[in-house]
Design an enzyme around this catalytic site. Structure first.
Site, PDB file in Angstrom:
ATOM      1  N   ASP A  36      33.978  28.625  49.572  1.00  0.00           N
ATOM      2  CA  ASP A  36      32.884  29.434  49.518  1.00  0.00           C
ATOM      3  C   ASP A  36      31.550  28.675  49.509  1.00  0.00           C
ATOM      4  O   ASP A  36      30.458  28.934  50.026  1.00  0.00           O
ATOM      5  CB  ASP A  36      32.975  30.295  48.051  1.00  0.00           C
ATOM      6  N   SER A 126      36.795  31.365  33.554  1.00  0.00           N
ATOM      7  CA  SER A 126      36.283  31.814  32.241  1.00  0.00           C
ATOM      8  C   SER A 126      34.886  31.473  32.096  1.00  0.00           C
ATOM      9  O   SER A 126      34.201  32.121  31.630  1.00  0.00           O
ATOM     10  CB  SER A 126      37.202  31.237  30.956  1.00  0.00           C
ATOM     11  N   ASP A 171      33.107  32.967  42.384  1.00  0.00           N
ATOM     12  CA  ASP A 171      33.660  33.485  41.025  1.00  0.00           C
ATOM     13  C   ASP A 171      32.288  34.306  40.396  1.00  0.00           C
ATOM     14  O   ASP A 171      33.170  35.459  39.989  1.00  0.00           O
ATOM     15  CB  ASP A 171      33.642  32.076  40.047  1.00  0.00           C
TER      16      ASP A 171
END
Ligand code: GLA
Length: 389
Positions: A36, A126, A171
């Protein structure tokens, strides 16, 4: 059924009910790892595990942070600027607050309670989940007017500039834009994306947490980002490109002599070949060719292990076992690596058998058990009805 009634927990802490509740998921990445930040194509999905945030404004001009996952509580008065304070979890929301203030938004005090059911340090994002849920909530509560894409970029900037990890955008993008039963085909250069049916046919997606906390992940991650920059600079001597993923493997072969450092060469080879694999994987998924998709997952893992060197004995053990099981189409590490989780495409009716067998293999090899989940692909960030239980 969740372990907690969050509204009750909020009441215990703040002696009042929360006005609003938000949820942001975690993610898995089906394929396209460590590309990415090289302008590549990735294929993440939001999962149904994530971070809940219950919140109410207060009149005290104080931000109060509590979490059911961590003992440390934190509170700070509303002030003009914040800096990272140690490594506590509350730095993620503080970083988001700092960004809103920097952009000139007027904020007020908040009482906040977080709860995450994503295993911490498991590579299921997370941190993006907590950043995005906070950014989404502040945007809603203070009518800041950011678009969803703005929230993605803002949260990535918090990760890069406040937390200090030079991560790409995958993400934050996945946990914001995820859709139930869809994988996102995201071009990390243009940020164009398509939500494609993640039609896994007779297979289910297993998540295998190695339960090895990710260690040195941040410094090693930043080291990889730096190595990719070096590779790009070397290739730019002859090629007019902005990202490593602007070229394919064939063109890389012609120009790879420009990279003289053998380690950097390996990193670049992974990145460029992985990007090609994502294109093939997208075709395989569209054609319901799960066997092909699975083979590409294995190839991705091999490359992350040998060329990019971000796997480890624990992740390798999961993949090694999976390769011996005829009911598994493919498996690979997912996310940044250095511990964390692997994923596997397992025939649905053999999931329990797989779970038991991979646990046995892993435990005998590594010395402790992994956790194995059957995962569902869920929606991105959003407001919840307040009665969270
Ligand atoms: C972490 C980063 C992402 C991505 C992955 C590896 O999850 O936050 O930006 O680089 O690692 O693909």
């Amino acid at each position: 059924m969740m372990k907690y009634n969050l509204q009750q927990e909020f009441y215990k802490l703040y002696k009042k009910e929360a006005d609003n509740a938000y949820f942001s998921p975690g993610r898995v990445n089906l394929i396209g790892e460590h590309i990415d930040y090289n302008g590549g194509l990735v294929m993440p999905c939001a999962i149904t595990f994530g971070t809940y945030l219950l919140v109410s404004p207060n009149e005290d001009g104080i931000f109060r942070f509590s979490s059911l996952n961590f003992e440390d509580k934190y509170e700070v008065p509303l002030q003009q600027h914040y800096q990272k304070n140690g490594n506590g979890w509350f730095n993620f929301p503080i970083g988001v607050i700092e960004h809103f203030l920097k952009d000139g938004h007027e904020l007020g005090g908040l009482d906040m309670l977080y709860f995450g059911d994503i295993p911490i340090s498991s590579g299921l994002s997370s941190s993006a989940s907590i950043e995005v849920v906070t950014a989404y909530a502040l945007n809603d509560l203070f009518s800041a007017g950011y678009s969803k894409l703005d929230l993605v970029k803002l949260s990535k900037s918090v990760e890069n500039n406040f937390i200090g990890v030079n991560s790409g955008i995958m993400d934050q993008f996945a946990v914001t834009f995820g859709e139930k039963n869809k994988a996102l085909m995201l071009n990390c250069d243009t940020l164009d994306y398509q939500a494609v049916d993640s039609n896994l046919g007779e297979y289910v997606l297993a998540i295998i947490n190695t339960n090895k906390p990710r260690q040195l992940a941040e410094s090693k991650y930043n080291e990889r980002v730096q190595e990719c920059k070096e590779a790009l600079t070397a290739l730019q001597q002859e090629l007019n490109i902005n990202h490593l993923c602007d070229i394919d493997s064939a063109s890389f072969e012609k120009h790879q002599h420009l990279i003289t450092n053998p380690v950097v060469l390996k990193r670049a080879k992974h990145v460029i070949e992985e990007n090609d694999r994502v294109k093939l994987a997208a075709k395989a998924l569209a054609g319901n060719n799960l066997d092909k998709f699975g083979r590409l997952m294995y190839a991705s893992h091999d490359s992350l292990r040998d060329l990019y060197e971000v796997s480890g004995a624990e992740l390798d053990a999961v993949v090694e076992y999976s390769q011996t099981n005829p009911n598994v189409a493919g498996a690979r590490m997912t996310g940044a690596g250095f511990g964390g989780c692997a994923i596997a495409l397992v025939k649905g009716d053999t999931f329990d058998e797989y779970s038991k067998a991979v646990t046995e293999y892993y435990t005998s090899k590594i010395g402790y058990a992994p956790s194995v989940y059957s995962s569902s692909i869920g929606n991105g960030v959003g407001l919840l009805s307040v009665a969270v239980n």
